[in-house]
Design a protein around this motif. Sequence first.
Motif, short mmCIF file in Angstrom:
data_model
loop_
_atom_site.label_atom_id
_atom_site.label_comp_id
_atom_site.label_asym_id
_atom_site.label_seq_id
_atom_site.Cartn_x
_atom_site.Cartn_y
_atom_site.Cartn_z
N PRO A 1 0.71 -1.32 0.03
CA PRO A 1 0.13 0.03 0.15
C PRO A 1 0.73 1.31 -0.04
N ASP A 2 1.92 1.39 0.66
CA ASP A 2 2.80 2.44 0.98
C ASP A 2 3.43 2.57 -0.59
N GLU A 3 3.44 1.55 -1.39
CA GLU A 3 4.15 1.91 -2.58
C GLU A 3 3.25 2.28 -3.79
N TRP A 4 2.00 1.92 -3.83
CA TRP A 4 1.07 2.28 -4.81
C TRP A 4 0.23 3.46 -4.46
N ALA A 5 0.19 3.97 -3.24
CA ALA A 5 -0.61 4.90 -2.76
C ALA A 5 -0.21 6.20 -3.33
N ASN A 6 1.15 6.32 -3.71
CA ASN A 6 1.41 7.68 -4.35
C ASN A 6 1.68 7.45 -5.96
N ILE B 1 1.04 -5.86 -9.45
CA ILE B 1 0.00 -6.18 -8.61
C ILE B 1 -0.04 -5.17 -7.44
N LEU B 2 -1.28 -4.46 -7.33
CA LEU B 2 -1.29 -3.41 -6.32
C LEU B 2 -1.78 -4.11 -5.27
N ASP B 3 -1.19 -4.60 -4.18
CA ASP B 3 -1.51 -5.36 -2.94
C ASP B 3 -2.29 -4.52 -1.82
N VAL B 4 -3.70 -4.48 -1.75
CA VAL B 4 -4.20 -3.67 -0.51
C VAL B 4 -4.12 -4.39 0.76
N GLU B 5 -3.75 -5.76 0.50
CA GLU B 5 -3.59 -6.53 1.82
C GLU B 5 -5.03 -6.63 2.49
N GLU B 6 -5.33 -6.43 3.78
CA GLU B 6 -6.55 -6.67 4.37
C GLU B 6 -7.32 -5.29 4.09
N VAL B 7 -8.55 -5.53 3.42
CA VAL B 7 -9.25 -4.35 3.19
C VAL B 7 -9.77 -3.67 4.22
N GLY B 8 -10.10 -4.15 5.27
CA GLY B 8 -10.49 -3.47 6.45
C GLY B 8 -12.21 -3.08 6.45
N THR B 9 -12.73 -2.50 7.10
CA THR B 9 -14.12 -2.24 7.16
C THR B 9 -14.73 -1.51 6.22
N SER B 10 -13.86 -0.73 5.56
CA SER B 10 -14.51 0.34 4.52
C SER B 10 -13.75 0.07 3.13
N PRO B 11 -14.42 -0.63 2.49
CA PRO B 11 -13.97 -0.80 0.88
C PRO B 11 -14.03 0.43 0.18
N ALA B 12 -15.01 1.49 0.48
CA ALA B 12 -15.13 2.52 -0.15
C ALA B 12 -13.95 3.57 0.22
N MET B 13 -13.24 3.71 1.17
CA MET B 13 -12.17 4.42 1.69
C MET B 13 -10.92 3.76 0.95
N VAL B 14 -10.64 2.60 0.82
CA VAL B 14 -9.68 1.94 0.04
C VAL B 14 -9.93 2.32 -1.44
N ALA B 15 -11.21 2.37 -2.15
CA ALA B 15 -11.39 2.55 -3.48
C ALA B 15 -11.03 4.15 -3.75
N ALA B 16 -11.24 4.96 -2.75
CA ALA B 16 -10.96 6.46 -2.88
C ALA B 16 -9.51 6.53 -3.05
N ALA B 17 -8.69 5.77 -2.35
CA ALA B 17 -7.24 5.66 -2.52
C ALA B 17 -6.55 5.02 -3.69
N LEU B 18 -7.41 4.04 -4.12
CA LEU B 18 -6.96 3.19 -5.46
C LEU B 18 -7.27 3.95 -6.72
N ARG B 19 -8.29 4.70 -6.79
CA ARG B 19 -8.73 5.45 -8.15
C ARG B 19 -7.59 6.18 -8.49
N PRO B 20 -7.10 7.39 -7.81
CA PRO B 20 -5.97 8.42 -8.24
C PRO B 20 -4.81 7.44 -8.58
N ALA B 21 -4.40 6.33 -7.86
CA ALA B 21 -3.35 5.49 -8.36
C ALA B 21 -3.40 5.01 -9.63
N LEU B 22 -4.64 4.41 -9.93
CA LEU B 22 -5.02 3.75 -11.09
C LEU B 22 -4.71 4.94 -12.40
#
Length: 377
Positions: free
Chosen positions: A157-162, A189-210
Motif C-alpha cells: 500500500p505505501d508503494e502504490w498509494a503515491n 499487482i497492487l496489494d491492498v492486503e487486508e481491506v478493512g471495514t471500509s472498501p469505499a475508503m480503499v477505493a478512494a485511494a486506489l482510483r487516483p493511483a490507477l
Amino acid sequence: MAFEPAAREGEELVPRAFGTERYVPALLTRQGERLALRELPDHVRERFTPLFVVHPIDKLPGTDEPVRSLTAHLSKLARQLRSDWGHSPAFVDLRFVDTSKPVADGQHPVPFFVGLCRDLGLPIAPAMSGAQDATYRTAAVDAADSAGTSLAFRLKPDEWANLGTPLGDGHLLGLLAESRRRPEDVHLILDVEEVGTSPAMVAAALRPALRGLPNANEWASVTVLGAGMPVGTQEVGRDSEKHLPRREWTLWRSMDGADHRHPSFGDYGVQNPDPISDFDPRFMDSSAQLRYTNPSTWFVVRGRGMRADDGGAEQIRGLAAKVLADPQIYSGRDYSWGDRWLWECVHNGGPAGNQGVWRKVTTNHHLTFVVDQLATL
C-alpha cells in the motif's frame, strides 16, 4: 544449480499478458491450498494464474529452530507444486522465508527455487517489491531472465498509494529500470492486503493511483489484490454461524471507472494475508470451521476447539450440514470437488478429515466460485 532458459510462447514471456477476465489468487503454499488445486477441472484451472506465497518453515518443538533447511524446504515445495499445479504458469513470492543467506549450492534462494521449478516443467515468475532489499530484487530479476519468465511487481500500500505523483511514479519507474524490462514484460499487482471495514475508503485511494499509473495500458497486467477475511474468525463465536463480507470483491467491483485501466481481480482465497506463522497446534487450540464462499460473503460455520472434550474432527459433520441445509448458500453436490466432499461427509458418512482437509475443501469451492463469478460479469 544451472538451468536452461525457459521456452517462450512466441515472443511473449510467461505468464503471458492478460486482462480482467483472469483471476489472480494469492495462495499460501501449505498443504490444504495446494491440494485444492489438484481437484480442479481444466476449465477452472485455465482461467486463473496463482501467486504462490511460500509458507514459513515450521519450528522444532519448544525451539526457534526450523524443522528443515531452506534448501530442503524449497526443494520439496518445487516438487509438490509441480505435482499439484502442473505445467501452467504462476507467480511466486518468498517473503515469508529467510532469504538473507544462500542455499546449499551458494545461490540466492529465489533463482534456486525458480530454477528448480523450471527444470521440473513449471514456469514460475518471481514477484518483487520495493519493500524487499536490493539483493532480493536483483535475484528476482536474474531468476526471471535465466528462466525466461515475465516478472511481477507486487506493490505494498505505501508503494502504490503515491502513484500519479512524482514520488510514486519515480518509485515504480525506478523498479522498472532496475528490472531491465519493458512494462509489457511486467505484471503489476497492487496489494491492498487486508481491506478493512471500509472498501469505499480503499477505493478512494486506489482510483487516483490507477488514474495516474505511468504507462497504464502497457503493463502485461494490472491486478488489485486484497483480503476481506480477518486474521481469525472469533467474531463468529463458538457453535455459531455468520456471513462475513467479502470486502475485496466489493472493492474490486467498484473499480470500474472509465478514466483508468480496469484491473484484474485478486484475493487471498479463504485466508487472511497473515500466515500466522507463530501458531503452534501443540499449545494453541483452534476451532473446527468451514469458510464457504457465496456471492458477496463467506458463510462461516464455527464449532468448538479441536482439543475440547466436546470437540474433535467429527463435529465437522454438523457444520457441513448447516452449509447444505440452505439452497441459497450451498452450490450443490456437483458444483465442485469441495461441494461433493461436504455432501459425502453429511449424507454418506465420508471421512471427517482434519483442518488441512477442510481448508482444501473450502479453497477448492472458492476458486471454482470466483472463476464462475468473473465469467458471468
